[in-house]
Every structure is written in C-alpha cells, then in structure tokens.
Write a protein that holds these residues in place. Structure first.
Motif, PDB file in Angstrom:
ATOM      1  N   ASN A  47     127.572  50.857  -5.750  1.00 18.94           N
ATOM      2  CA  ASN A  47     128.627  51.692  -5.204  1.00 18.94           C
ATOM      3  C   ASN A  47     129.556  50.846  -4.348  1.00 18.94           C
ATOM      4  N   PHE A  48     130.834  50.976  -4.607  1.00 22.00           N
ATOM      5  CA  PHE A  48     131.830  50.289  -3.801  1.00 22.00           C
ATOM      6  C   PHE A  48     132.285  51.228  -2.698  1.00 22.00           C
ATOM      7  N   PRO A  49     132.793  50.660  -1.600  1.00 23.19           N
ATOM      8  CA  PRO A  49     133.311  51.523  -0.534  1.00 23.19           C
ATOM      9  C   PRO A  49     134.565  52.253  -0.998  1.00 23.19           C
ATOM     10  N   ARG A  50     134.864  53.341  -0.340  1.00 29.63           N
ATOM     11  CA  ARG A  50     136.108  54.061  -0.619  1.00 29.63           C
ATOM     12  C   ARG A  50     137.240  53.294   0.050  1.00 29.63           C
ATOM     13  N   MET A  51     138.396  53.347  -0.574  1.00 26.86           N
ATOM     14  CA  MET A  51     139.553  52.646  -0.051  1.00 26.86           C
ATOM     15  C   MET A  51     140.398  53.614   0.766  1.00 26.86           C
ATOM     16  N   VAL A  52     140.821  53.172   1.950  1.00 24.76           N
ATOM     17  CA  VAL A  52     141.658  53.991   2.827  1.00 24.76           C
ATOM     18  C   VAL A  52     143.061  53.391   2.802  1.00 24.76           C
ATOM     19  N   LYS A  53     144.010  54.153   2.242  1.00 22.98           N
ATOM     20  CA  LYS A  53     145.373  53.670   2.095  1.00 22.98           C
ATOM     21  C   LYS A  53     146.135  53.789   3.413  1.00 22.98           C
ATOM     22  N   ARG A  54     147.317  53.204   3.463  1.00 20.31           N
ATOM     23  CA  ARG A  54     148.145  53.225   4.680  1.00 20.31           C
ATOM     24  C   ARG A  54     148.420  54.637   5.173  1.00 20.31           C
TER      25      ARG A  54
END
Length: 156
Positions: A47-54
């Motif tokens: 599982n990869f981490p979730r990405m938090v956009k700008r």
C-alpha cells in the motif's frame, strides 16, 4: 497460473530471475498441457500513502501519473525507458520507506526533480517550469543558475 494459450492451470516454472532492480521476479513458465511458454512477473503488493495535493484534496498514489510526468518532461530527449523505469522504482521505494499514511505532493514533486536533475538537465528545467509555475524568463534563468551551481559542486 493459467496458461494464456489454452487456459490450463497446469503450468510449471522453468526459470526465475530478478527484474526491475530486484523489485520484481520474472518467471518463465511452461504449460504442461500445450507445451507453450510464457513469462509472468511477480511483485509485492504494498500500500502506498495517499497523496495530499496543494488544494488539500487527497487521492491514491498513481504510478501511471508519475511515469507520464517523467515521460512528458523527457519527451524527445535521449533517455531510455530503462532509465525512466529505474527512476520510477526509486521514487516508489522512497514513498514506501517513508512509512506515512499521507504524503504531500510537494514531496513527490521534489523527488521527481531530483531524479530529473540526475537524468537530463533539459527535462529537469521543463519539469521545474511547470512544477514551480514559472511566469517569466527570469524564473528560468534563476533555475538554470541553480542547476549550474549544483553541477559545479558535484564536479569539485
């Protein structure tokens, strides 16, 4: 493993090798029913981490978006797909190694810039111009000057 030729589930592994810097296992298989050979790739499902956009929107990590971003920056540059795939693998490894549940896309963007700086300076400046939203020629000049300084430091 089901044979792609006759759909038999009776296959055997003929050869196994590491692929993609050891992140995958390449298996050569033979169908015991029709004697056809085929190749499979085995990878660990992590599982990869979730990405938090700008803008604070969260989305799942998308390896294809990463690859397409690198390909866009490296378009028409003399860089092999093998080098691009190695960069993708290094970035994915770094993401997993963080051990975080969420990662800012800025972190990922910085890692991409590091990879491009090592691979191709033109692609690095292309990516930086979009990533850092250059608005005029002076921003390009500043980034190129920064790139020159880093290059000179590595030569010393």
């Amino acid at each position: 493993m089901r044979c792609p030729f006759c759909a038999s589930t009776d296959t055997k592994v003929v050869d196994s090798r590491f692929a993609n810097e050891g992140d995958q296992v390449r298996r050569r298989r033979e169908c015991l029913a029709c004697q056809e050979r085929f190749t499979t790739y085995e990878i660990a499902e992590l599982n990869f981490p979730r990405m938090v956009k700008r803008n604070a929107i969260r989305e799942s990590f998308n390896e294809e978006k990463l690859r397409q971003g690198l390909l866009r920056a490296l378009e028409k540059r003399p860089v092999s797909m093998e080098i691009i795939e190695e960069a993708v693998s290094r970035i994915k490894r770094r993401l997993r190694a963080l051990g975080e549940r969420e990662v800012q896309t800025k972190v990922l963007g910085d890692w991409i810039m590091e990879e491009l700086r090592q691979i191709d300076h033109v692609a690095y400046v292309r990516f930086a111009s979009v990533y850092r939203c250059f608005e005029d020629v002076s921003a390009f000049e500043e980034e190129i000057q920064r790139l020159r300084q880093v290059h000179e430091e590595t030569l010393c």
